[in-house]
Design a protein around this motif. Structure first.
Motif, PDB file in Angstrom:
ATOM      1  N   HIS A  87       0.802  -1.228   0.000  1.00 52.50           N
ATOM      2  CA  HIS A  87       0.000   0.000   0.000  1.00 52.50           C
ATOM      3  C   HIS A  87       0.831   1.272   0.000  1.00 52.50           C
ATOM      4  CE1 HIS A  87       1.250  -0.236   4.149  1.00 52.50           C
ATOM      5  NE2 HIS A  87       0.838   0.994   4.321  1.00 52.50           N
ATOM      6  N   SER A 191       4.339   7.358   6.905  1.00 57.19           N
ATOM      7  CA  SER A 191       3.172   6.761   7.560  1.00 57.19           C
ATOM      8  C   SER A 191       2.279   7.863   8.114  1.00 57.19           C
ATOM      9  CB  SER A 191       3.603   5.778   8.647  1.00 57.19           C
ATOM     10  OG  SER A 191       2.472   5.019   9.061  1.00 57.19           O
ATOM     11  N   SER A 235      -0.669   3.729   8.561  1.00 58.59           N
ATOM     12  CA  SER A 235      -1.180   4.271   7.294  1.00 58.59           C
ATOM     13  C   SER A 235      -2.122   3.324   6.561  1.00 58.59           C
ATOM     14  CB  SER A 235      -0.028   4.686   6.373  1.00 58.59           C
ATOM     15  OG  SER A 235       0.712   3.580   5.904  1.00 58.59           O
ATOM     16  N   GLU A 352       3.879  -8.321   7.837  1.00 59.40           N
ATOM     17  CA  GLU A 352       3.060  -7.316   8.543  1.00 59.40           C
ATOM     18  C   GLU A 352       1.586  -7.699   8.431  1.00 59.40           C
ATOM     19  OE1 GLU A 352       5.307  -6.565   6.219  1.00 59.40           O
ATOM     20  OE2 GLU A 352       6.833  -5.362   7.235  1.00 59.40           O
ATOM     21  N   SER A 378      -2.032  -5.713   3.420  1.00 61.18           N
ATOM     22  CA  SER A 378      -1.342  -4.461   3.070  1.00 61.18           C
ATOM     23  C   SER A 378      -0.213  -4.672   2.079  1.00 61.18           C
ATOM     24  CB  SER A 378      -0.822  -3.786   4.333  1.00 61.18           C
ATOM     25  OG  SER A 378      -0.048  -4.690   5.103  1.00 61.18           O
ATOM     26  N   GLY A 379       0.385  -5.872   2.089  1.00 64.13           N
ATOM     27  CA  GLY A 379       1.476  -6.131   1.143  1.00 64.13           C
ATOM     28  C   GLY A 379       1.614  -7.614   0.922  1.00 64.13           C
TER      29      GLY A 379
HETATM   30  C1  LIG Z   1       5.143  -0.467   6.144  1.00 66.47           C
HETATM   31  C2  LIG Z   1       4.171  -1.547   6.089  1.00 66.47           C
HETATM   32  C3  LIG Z   1       3.182  -1.714   7.094  1.00 66.47           C
HETATM   33  C4  LIG Z   1       3.105  -0.863   8.318  1.00 66.47           C
HETATM   34  O1  LIG Z   1       2.915   0.476   8.104  1.00 66.47           O
HETATM   35  P1  LIG Z   1       1.518   1.200   8.360  1.00 66.47           P
HETATM   36  O2  LIG Z   1       1.864   2.645   8.199  1.00 66.47           O
HETATM   37  O3  LIG Z   1       1.061   0.865   9.725  1.00 66.47           O
HETATM   38  O4  LIG Z   1       0.582   0.727   7.323  1.00 66.47           O
HETATM   39  C5  LIG Z   1       2.253  -2.725   6.938  1.00 66.47           C
HETATM   40  N1  LIG Z   1       2.293  -3.569   5.886  1.00 66.47           N
HETATM   41  C6  LIG Z   1       3.230  -3.452   4.920  1.00 66.47           C
HETATM   42  C7  LIG Z   1       3.210  -4.434   3.796  1.00 66.47           C
HETATM   43  C8  LIG Z   1       4.197  -2.447   4.981  1.00 66.47           C
HETATM   44  O5  LIG Z   1       5.116  -2.345   4.028  1.00 66.47           O
END
Ligand SMILES: *Cc1c(COP(=O)(O)O)cnc(C)c1O
Length: 420
Positions: A87, A191, A235, A352, A378-379
């Motif tokens: 993201h 973030s 974020s 994460e 998120s990733g």
């Molecule tokens: C950096 C990251 C996070 C954590 O950051 P947030 O600002 O809390 O979203 C979560 N997932 C992935 C894949 C990241 O690269």
């Protein structure tokens, strides 16, 4: 509380910076507010989101996982399919476009594990901007693959040698650079934290996740009980949650890094941890893991992206009012969740995001079948082979590294010759 009130989210937030940074922060705020009302800017943003980032990202029905867990219907927002694999590109592209609109040709960023650095470097390459990424010397050494990727995108990576030579010091160095070059340079913070207006800016550029989910869930008539996201700086979670904050439903669940246990230094649980305190650091007031003298405590997590002692002020505020529920997942639970979704859904979560997956595995069986829960992936986990291989296949991984090293030594002459 879907946005700040003059930079504050109840008692958290603010702009606690040296005088020299006030002007660039104020200018940024004005420019951001204008841009968000400018239909040409919003159109340009939405075109690049579609053609370059690859939006919208799919909402996947996790059929097998749902059947195995036997409760709520599980859906996965596949944010990991965004270009660059996570993201973070949503924010990087948004801020870089904004910088261009402000007439700035140089971007600086801080990075810890390197993910935000990679996203910013890619965004700068796409938009033709000069990019410098500050990274602690310790992190540069630990995260060589990301350093090499940033350089491929044409960014300059500057190793920071002050303090503990990690993320905190990289942030300080980026702020110093910005204070010295405010007219030419934009600081692309990674973030939903830092001094105002960054928490509002980062949330807005990440809110594309939540807006898409709202539409996708409505199209399928889902009765959504909960949204679940992992939470480092906050974020991906705040962007995912943002269109729902002022509504009563669904439940919003943020999952912090539980590390190896509840002891001080064993996790990165800023909201649920034992050493969690109100504090002011790096320009904003929020919840931090601090010792009695107000010094940042060491944190620990298997996932580099969650391994940070602070959390965004809006998340801290919404945690205190109870609108966002905070929980945590242990390293081991995240690893299990990663395996579970890979094997049963063919989706490889980032370390994460696996924290959010772990919470879904706990929650789904407790809910009725006519409810849905949505996980923000998120990733994707390709980047995590250096963590997962040593855990899942330690002996083979060691042999592989030894063989790689031998190959490198054997081909040294060829590589040296190529450089000349
Ligand atoms: C950096 C990251 C996070 C954590 O950051 P947030 O600002 O809390 O979203 C979560 N997932 C992935 C894949 C990241 O690269």
């Amino acid at each position: 509380m879907s946005q700040s009130n003059n930079g504050f989210f109840n008692e958290f937030g603010g702009k606690y910076v040296a005088e020299v940074l006030r002007r660039p922060l104020d200018e940024l705020e004005v420019a951001f507010n204008e841009a968000m009302k400018d239909s040409a800017f919003l159109e340009e943003l939405s075109t690049i989101q579609r053609d370059y980032i690859g939006r919208e990202t799919p909402l996947l029905y996790a059929k097998t996982a749902t059947e195995i867990l036997g409760g709520a219907q599980i859906y996965i927002k596949l944010e990991g399919l965004a270009n660059t694999g996570a993201h973070k590109i949503n924010n990087a592209i948004g801020q870089c476009l904004l910088a261009k609109r402000m007439g700035k040709k140089r971007i600086i960023a801080e990075t810890g594990a390197g993910q935000h650095g990679v996203a910013t470097a890619a965004a700068c390459a796409k938009l033709g901007l000069d990019c410098t990424v500050y990274m602690g010397e310790v992190d540069v050494r630990r995260q060589q693959p990301n350093v090499s990727t940033m350089e491929l995108y044409g960014a300059k990576v500057k190793a920071v040698t002050s303090g503990s030579r990690t993320l905190k010091d990289a942030v300080n160095e980026a702020m110093r650079d910005w204070a010295a070059n405010p007219d030419t340079t934009h600081y692309c913070l990674g973030s939903a934290l830092g001094p105002a207006p960054f928490p509002d800016i980062v949330r807005e550029f990440q809110s594309v996740i939540g807006k898409e989910v709202k539409k996708q869930a409505a199209e399928r008539n889902l009765d959504v009980e909960a949204l679940i996201a992992c939470c480092g700086g906050g974020s991906n979670s705040i962007g995912f949650f943002s269109p729902f904050i002022d509504e009563k439903n669904p439940r919003l669940i943020a999952v912090e890094a539980g590390g190896i246990g509840p002891g001080v230094g064993e996790n990165a649980s800023r909201m649920t941890g034992n050493a969690s305190r109100d504090g002011i650091m790096q320009g904003y007031k929020s919840r931090f893991l601090l010792d009695e003298d107000g010094q940042a405590l060491p944190t620990r997590s298997i996932s580099a992206g969650l391994d940070y002692c602070g959390i965004g002020p809006q998340l801290a505020a919404l945690g205190r009012t109870g609108r966002i529920e905070f929980t945590s997942a242990l390293d081991s639970e995240a690893l299990d969740a990663m395996k579970f979704f890979a094997k049963n859904e063919g989706v490889l979560f980032a370390m994460e995001s696996s924290h959010a997956g772990a919470e879904a595995i706990k929650l789904a069986p407790k809910l009725p079948k006519d409810k849905a829960i949505i996980i923000n992936m998120s990733g994707r986990g390709d980047k995590d082979i250096f963590i997962t291989c040593p855990v899942f296949r330690p002996d083979e991984w060691k042999q592989f590294l030894v063989a790689e090293l031998e190959r490198l030594e054997a081909n040294k002459d060829i590589h040296d010759a190529k450089k000349m």
